[in-house]
Design a protein around this motif. Structure first.
Motif, PDB file in Angstrom:
ATOM      1  N   LYS A   1       0.834  -1.205   0.000  1.00  0.00           N
ATOM      2  CA  LYS A   1       0.000   0.000   0.000  1.00  0.00           C
ATOM      3  C   LYS A   1       0.867   1.252   0.000  1.00  0.00           C
ATOM      4  CE  LYS A   1      -3.598  -2.645   0.417  1.00  0.00           C
ATOM      5  NZ  LYS A   1      -4.467  -2.897  -0.748  1.00  0.00           N
ATOM      6  N   PRO A   2       0.407   2.333  -0.626  1.00  0.00           N
ATOM      7  CA  PRO A   2       1.151   3.600  -0.563  1.00  0.00           C
ATOM      8  C   PRO A   2       1.263   4.100   0.874  1.00  0.00           C
ATOM      9  CG  PRO A   2      -0.567   3.664  -2.247  1.00  0.00           C
ATOM     10  CD  PRO A   2      -0.807   2.435  -1.438  1.00  0.00           C
ATOM     11  N   GLY A   3       2.307   4.868   1.115  1.00  0.00           N
ATOM     12  CA  GLY A   3       2.521   5.401   2.456  1.00  0.00           C
ATOM     13  C   GLY A   3       1.707   6.653   2.750  1.00  0.00           C
ATOM     14  N   THR A   4       0.694   6.925   1.977  1.00  0.00           N
ATOM     15  CA  THR A   4      -0.136   8.123   2.145  1.00  0.00           C
ATOM     16  C   THR A   4      -0.892   8.063   3.469  1.00  0.00           C
ATOM     17  OG1 THR A   4      -0.434   8.159  -0.251  1.00  0.00           O
ATOM     18  CG2 THR A   4      -1.898   9.553   1.061  1.00  0.00           C
ATOM     19  N   ASP A   5      -0.816   9.150   4.244  1.00  0.00           N
ATOM     20  CA  ASP A   5      -1.479   9.192   5.552  1.00  0.00           C
ATOM     21  C   ASP A   5      -2.926   9.651   5.467  1.00  0.00           C
ATOM     22  OD1 ASP A   5       0.935   8.613   7.191  1.00  0.00           O
ATOM     23  OD2 ASP A   5       1.625  10.554   6.427  1.00  0.00           O
ATOM     24  N   LEU A   6      -3.193  10.641   4.595  1.00  0.00           N
ATOM     25  CA  LEU A   6      -4.484  11.328   4.594  1.00  0.00           C
ATOM     26  C   LEU A   6      -5.084  11.342   3.193  1.00  0.00           C
ATOM     27  CD1 LEU A   6      -3.344  14.445   6.662  1.00  0.00           C
ATOM     28  CD2 LEU A   6      -4.341  12.334   7.569  1.00  0.00           C
TER      29      LEU A   6
ATOM     30  N   VAL B   1      -9.577   4.754  -2.732  1.00  0.00           N
ATOM     31  CA  VAL B   1      -9.099   4.932  -1.349  1.00  0.00           C
ATOM     32  C   VAL B   1      -9.207   3.621  -0.580  1.00  0.00           C
ATOM     33  CG1 VAL B   1      -9.476   6.130   0.830  1.00  0.00           C
ATOM     34  CG2 VAL B   1      -9.668   7.389  -1.328  1.00  0.00           C
ATOM     35  N   LEU B   2     -10.338   2.956  -0.665  1.00  0.00           N
ATOM     36  CA  LEU B   2     -10.531   1.720   0.096  1.00  0.00           C
ATOM     37  C   LEU B   2      -9.546   0.636  -0.332  1.00  0.00           C
ATOM     38  CD1 LEU B   2     -14.434   1.490   0.314  1.00  0.00           C
ATOM     39  CD2 LEU B   2     -12.825   2.653   1.835  1.00  0.00           C
ATOM     40  N   ALA B   3      -9.180   0.655  -1.596  1.00  0.00           N
ATOM     41  CA  ALA B   3      -8.255  -0.363  -2.106  1.00  0.00           C
ATOM     42  C   ALA B   3      -6.800  -0.048  -1.780  1.00  0.00           C
ATOM     43  CB  ALA B   3      -8.422  -0.515  -3.615  1.00  0.00           C
ATOM     44  N   THR B   4      -6.471   1.226  -1.564  1.00  0.00           N
ATOM     45  CA  THR B   4      -5.063   1.609  -1.421  1.00  0.00           C
ATOM     46  C   THR B   4      -4.679   2.076  -0.020  1.00  0.00           C
ATOM     47  OG1 THR B   4      -5.524   3.890  -2.119  1.00  0.00           O
ATOM     48  CG2 THR B   4      -4.941   2.319  -3.837  1.00  0.00           C
ATOM     49  N   ALA B   5      -5.646   2.380   0.837  1.00  0.00           N
ATOM     50  CA  ALA B   5      -5.320   2.970   2.143  1.00  0.00           C
ATOM     51  C   ALA B   5      -4.482   2.035   2.998  1.00  0.00           C
ATOM     52  CB  ALA B   5      -6.602   3.338   2.880  1.00  0.00           C
TER      53      ALA B   5
END
Length: 336
Positions: free
Chosen positions: A223-228, A242-246
């Motif tokens: 998954k990407p390291g995206t926080d927000l 979002v649901l697939a990558t969070a």
């Protein structure tokens, strides 16, 4: 005002009478929101169905001040809190709208109903105060921390305002996602660190490149390291992405209006411990954002794409309602 489903008209009404506790504001600019198009389509908002004054993004100058009102003077430039008006939300079902020569603030209190802005701020920029309060609330729902990474879906006015807000709160890297090239270019101009055209690029792959890969948690790897994540687009593909990558512990704020139901597999999401927050209006942000708007007005000014004089208000409403025709339409009024 809205006169019937799909119809508007400019209607002459008496100038409001100012009482000792009131402030009369001469409107100098008022933004047009997507919800205005909805009000027009359905014929207004009860109890004023068929007679709904429009305009809930006003800025103006004080024309008269009641004898009992303190803290404000004739000639001051002001922005208003549409939701605080005693006769209903300004431009959203209330008795008054910001697409008018005047708005009367009854029992006016500075800091609750209106605040002053410096006179060097253009009125069309000051009129962004209300939508930027919406954007600010969406950002606040994310509880951003300095040094985090974020992605904003949708480079319309709210998405651009949220981008500015995230950067002002110290978020280290903000990515904006859209499918319109000129909107993505504007996102970079207001301060986005990177942009993704989701019609041409794989969003998850690009986020991994930009924000790194998050540590594996249970079965959630790669998954990407995206926080927000912030949804200012309102299309199912955004939520699905979002649901697939969070990653584990990410946060999602939804400020966009979704017009269709979205199916969510909570079983698949359980191990993500994703926090989903919805953002509506501006419980505290209407005048909190004013300080940011004043301090960074030249950056916010980039959001306004089409200032249109009130003499052409019909064209302004049509322009705002036409997908892709304009980014942000603001109706302007002449000085007295």
């Amino acid at each position: 005002m809205v006169t019937a489903p799909g119809q508007t008209a400019v209607v002459d009404v008496p100038e409001p009478a100012v009482g000792p506790a009131d402030v009369l504001v001469r409107i100098r600019a008022c933004g047009i929101c997507g919800s205005d198009g909805l009000y027009i389509a359905v014929g207004g908002i009860p109890p004023r169905q068929g007679a709904t004054p429009l305009g809930h993004e006003p800025a103006g100058e004080v024309a008269q001040v009641g004898a009992a009102v303190t803290g404000i003077a004739v000639g001051d430039h002001v922005v208003l809190n549409p939701m605080a008006s005693s006769d209903g939300i300004i431009g959203s079902g209330g008795a008054q709208g910001g697409l008018s020569d005047f708005v009367l603030i009854r029992d006016a209190e500075v800091g609750r109903h209106l605040v002053t802005v410096p006179k060097h701020i253009p009125f069309e920029v000051a009129a962004l105060n209300e939508p930027m309060a919406v954007a600010s609330h969406a950002v606040n729902r994310l509880e951003p921390q300095a040094g985090q990474t974020a992605v904003v879906f949708g480079a319309g006015p709210i998405g651009l305002g949220a981008t500015i807000g995230l950067k002002l709160r110290g978020v280290a890297h903000v990515v904006v996602v859209d499918v319109v090239a000129n909107r993505l270019a504007k996102a970079l101009r207001v301060g986005a660190d990177a942009v993704i055209n989701s019609a041409e690029e794989d969003v998850a792959e690009r986020l991994r490149e930009l924000h790194g890969e998050a540590p594996r948690h249970f079965s959630r790897g790669g998954k990407p390291g995206t926080d927000l994540y912030l949804d200012a687009a309102g299309v199912p593909a955004v939520i699905e992405t979002v649901l697939a990558t969070a990653k584990h512990g990410a946060r999602l704020s939804v400020v966009a209006v979704h017009k269709k139901p979205i199916s969510v597999d909570f079983g698949a999401l359980l191990t993500s411990e994703l926090t989903i927050a919805f953002a509506m209006g501006y419980p505290t942000e209407i005048f909190e954002v004013t300080e940011d708007l004043v301090a960074h007005w030249e950056r916010y000014a980039l959001i306004v794409s089409d200032p249109v004089p009130f003499a052409e208000v019909g064209r302004a409403l049509e322009l705002a309602a036409t997908p892709g025709a304009a980014d942000k339409v603001v109706v302007t009024f002449p000085a007295a």
